[in-house]
Design a protein around this motif. Sequence first.
Motif: not given
Ligand SMILES: Cc1cc2nc3c(=O)[nH]c(=O)nc-3n(C[C@H](O)[C@H](O)[C@H](O)COP(=O)(O)O)c2cc1C
Length: 211
Positions: A15, A104, A107
């Motif tokens: 994300g 992200s 992760t």
């Molecule tokens: C529209 C949107 C944009 C995001 N952009 C970022 C980003 O560029 N970098 C980041 O580290 N987290 C970003 N986030 C936050 C992560 O999605 C969030 O920390 C999430 O828990 C990551 O989970 P994952 O690693 O399981 O996908 C964003 C969230 C949203 C909804």
Amino acid sequence: MSDAQKQIVTVGVTGASGAILAQKMLVLLEEDPRVARVHLVVTETGQRLFTEELGIISGDLKQLPSRILGHPGAKIEMLPNKDVGAAIASGSYAVDAMVIIPCSMDTLGAIANGISDDLVARAADVMLKEGRKLVLCVRDTPLNRVHLENMLRAQQAGAVIMPAVPAFYHHPKSIDDLVTQYVCRVLAQMGLAQDKMYRWTGTLASKKAEA
Ligand SMILES: Cc1cc2nc3c(=O)[nH]c(=O)nc-3n(C[C@H](O)[C@H](O)[C@H](O)COP(=O)(O)O)c2cc1C
């Protein structure tokens, strides 16, 4: 090239902003005759990013690869992120390279600290413990100290940190030019160098000086 010589690749999508980078990666892997199979894992927030940035709705997860490609694919196998018992969660299953694009900070933090409670993080953990290629296309801005320390930890454990930062020295005319050059650089790290990648050969000024 026989199937046994072709690469097996895992693509994780998390994300962070940059769903278009994941889309281009999957298009190029699908087209690449050196690639036999692509295992695709998309986190819950990764799915949300496909919707927010590209208007791609996950719906039935099995249909997601064809929605991302814009046509049915032959190589991409979608795996649920909760399935920590999938083949790619074991080192005995030979994956040649894994990329997380975009990656992200959440992760990244899991990987840097050996936490593998979902398939993306577990598959990445396996790549590191087996000494295989893992490329993390990290994205956030600005970066805090925890992010920077996690990048260092992951790099010291064997990952390639490839920030999702575009280059401009190839005079890009479109977003696709920016995205393609970046993704080609990532693929080169994975042992899949692309003919369409721009390669810097020195400036005109330095060539004149050499002559
Ligand atoms: C529209 C949107 C944009 C995001 N952009 C970022 C980003 O560029 N970098 C980041 O580290 N987290 C970003 N986030 C936050 C992560 O999605 C969030 O920390 C999430 O828990 C990551 O989970 P994952 O690693 O399981 O996908 C964003 C969230 C949203 C909804």
